[in-house]
Design an enzyme around this catalytic site. Sequence first.
Site, PDB file in Angstrom:
ATOM      1  N   THR A 155       0.862  -1.191   0.000  1.00  0.00           N
ATOM      2  CA  THR A 155       0.000   0.000   0.000  1.00  0.00           C
ATOM      3  C   THR A 155       0.897   1.239   0.000  1.00  0.00           C
ATOM      4  O   THR A 155       1.263   1.728  -1.050  1.00  0.00           O
ATOM      5  CB  THR A 155      -0.980  -0.009   1.189  1.00  0.00           C
ATOM      6  OG1 THR A 155      -0.267  -0.273   2.399  1.00  0.00           O
ATOM      7  CG2 THR A 155      -2.062  -1.069   0.995  1.00  0.00           C
ATOM      8  N   LYS A 181       4.578  -6.748   3.686  1.00  0.00           N
ATOM      9  CA  LYS A 181       4.247  -5.363   3.404  1.00  0.00           C
ATOM     10  C   LYS A 181       4.020  -4.672   4.752  1.00  0.00           C
ATOM     11  O   LYS A 181       3.556  -5.263   5.718  1.00  0.00           O
ATOM     12  CB  LYS A 181       3.017  -5.237   2.507  1.00  0.00           C
ATOM     13  CG  LYS A 181       1.705  -5.701   3.089  1.00  0.00           C
ATOM     14  CD  LYS A 181       0.934  -4.727   3.944  1.00  0.00           C
ATOM     15  CE  LYS A 181       0.752  -3.390   3.270  1.00  0.00           C
ATOM     16  NZ  LYS A 181       0.060  -2.438   4.219  1.00  0.00           N
ATOM     17  N   THR A 192       2.623  -8.649  12.784  1.00  0.00           N
ATOM     18  CA  THR A 192       2.703  -7.281  12.291  1.00  0.00           C
ATOM     19  C   THR A 192       2.430  -7.221  10.803  1.00  0.00           C
ATOM     20  O   THR A 192       2.811  -8.112  10.071  1.00  0.00           O
ATOM     21  CB  THR A 192       4.083  -6.671  12.580  1.00  0.00           C
ATOM     22  OG1 THR A 192       4.077  -5.318  12.186  1.00  0.00           O
ATOM     23  CG2 THR A 192       5.184  -7.401  11.874  1.00  0.00           C
ATOM     24  N   GLU A 279       7.141   5.003   7.339  1.00  0.00           N
ATOM     25  CA  GLU A 279       6.672   6.174   6.600  1.00  0.00           C
ATOM     26  C   GLU A 279       7.478   7.419   6.965  1.00  0.00           C
ATOM     27  O   GLU A 279       7.500   7.851   8.119  1.00  0.00           O
ATOM     28  CB  GLU A 279       5.181   6.376   6.863  1.00  0.00           C
ATOM     29  CG  GLU A 279       4.358   5.278   6.217  1.00  0.00           C
ATOM     30  CD  GLU A 279       2.903   5.267   6.607  1.00  0.00           C
ATOM     31  OE1 GLU A 279       2.124   4.593   5.919  1.00  0.00           O
ATOM     32  OE2 GLU A 279       2.534   5.916   7.607  1.00  0.00           O
ATOM     33  N   ASN A 402       0.408  10.343   5.966  1.00  0.00           N
ATOM     34  CA  ASN A 402      -0.833   9.947   6.639  1.00  0.00           C
ATOM     35  C   ASN A 402      -1.916  11.007   6.568  1.00  0.00           C
ATOM     36  O   ASN A 402      -3.103  10.692   6.640  1.00  0.00           O
ATOM     37  CB  ASN A 402      -0.518   9.557   8.083  1.00  0.00           C
ATOM     38  CG  ASN A 402       0.134   8.206   8.149  1.00  0.00           C
ATOM     39  OD1 ASN A 402      -0.525   7.184   7.988  1.00  0.00           O
ATOM     40  ND2 ASN A 402       1.449   8.179   8.328  1.00  0.00           N
ATOM     41  N   SER A 407      -6.814   9.893   0.224  1.00  0.00           N
ATOM     42  CA  SER A 407      -6.882  10.444  -1.125  1.00  0.00           C
ATOM     43  C   SER A 407      -5.752   9.946  -1.997  1.00  0.00           C
ATOM     44  O   SER A 407      -5.766  10.187  -3.190  1.00  0.00           O
ATOM     45  CB  SER A 407      -6.867  11.971  -1.084  1.00  0.00           C
ATOM     46  OG  SER A 407      -5.734  12.433  -0.378  1.00  0.00           O
TER      47      SER A 407
END
Length: 407
Positions: A155, A181, A192, A279, A402, A407
């Site tokens: 993702t 992932k 996890t 991230e 995040n 979107s």
Amino acid sequence: MSSNSPLAISFPIMPDIAGATPRVARAGYKEWDRCDLSYVTFDAGTTVAGVTTQNLCCSAEVDLCRAHLPHGSARALVVNAGNSNAFTGQRGKDAVDAIVGQVAAHLNCDVTEIFVSSTGVIGVPLPIDKAQAGLRAVFDAAICSWEDITHGIGTTDTFAKGATASAMVDGRKVQIVGIIKGSGMIAPDMATMLGYIFTDAAVDAAFLQQLLSAANQASFSCITVDSDTSTSDTVLAFATGKAGNARLASFEDAGADAFAAALNDVCRQLAHLVVRDGEGAQKFIEIQVTGAVSNDSARRVGMAVANSPLVKTAIAGEDANWGRVVMAVGKAGEPANRDTLSIRFGATLVAHNGLAVADYDEAPVARHLKQKDIEIGVDLGLGSGRATVWTCDLTHGYISINADYRS
């Protein structure tokens, strides 16, 4: 996938696993031009083990895996990317039941041999029509590589994550490959993200579960990106038995120790890769805790440090602010004594027995914090308990990713 994390590691050369056949197709769960339905079939006789999230708002897919795992047999894995199907009520369960029924009918097997995972936005029911059309497409798709599957399950991941190892078992070489992932919402109480391990070894389901649970405790349960535990976290291991070894059922069997070591290695590699793709991450941080009253206590202390936004932002700013580490140790809720506590960055001791080290040389610390791989040492000075946990720094990139996720 977006541009690679600066901590990315190239996808390794992965061997085929006899008895496991991967395919991908596009179901169109999101408006993207990529495959988002991954499908692996297994020959009859494949055993399975798994660990799943402790999040109480888990998805229907997690419920299904929990219900099917005790049967110990697997014929197929289906992974949907772009929609987590979590917090979707009966509609979510109906979608999973439809997937399982369609695959079981196609393979002429029991529904308990089908395992399903979904990942992506929470609160949107998985569209049954897209799932069923995607399955029809993937049934006829060409066999693909493990790297293709890894891209298919991603993702917000910025690079494909895979690991491999081998072991000699009963005089035969067995192979293990793993894919995973995960990039955010990473702080498991066990298991996890979405991770899948495939081996051609013959392993009894109960013993495979024992080995995976133990490997998980030292890998996936020792990482954090942001302290958030996903609704969908799942790690599954599949053993096809095609290597031809005598089936492993306990540590008394020849090669069991070697297989366990190889499985642990793959799990640790995969766990590290998730942190490296945290991230917005710019630095990979290893936190070594020693001198705790127990290993479990050491792990909890390490996770308190690893989850601290103040520690993580200090590392992002390359600031050796060891006071923030002291704070995190003290809030962990575990036995600690400020007068026996010592802290180091890299190889340089900066605090010892509750006091700053007089006139310590800051130059090597500054050099260390400019590196991509950072090491923090915490010695509680109370006992022999130890643990190692892994995290990443916290940058503005995490906020950007995040804030715009849906979107």
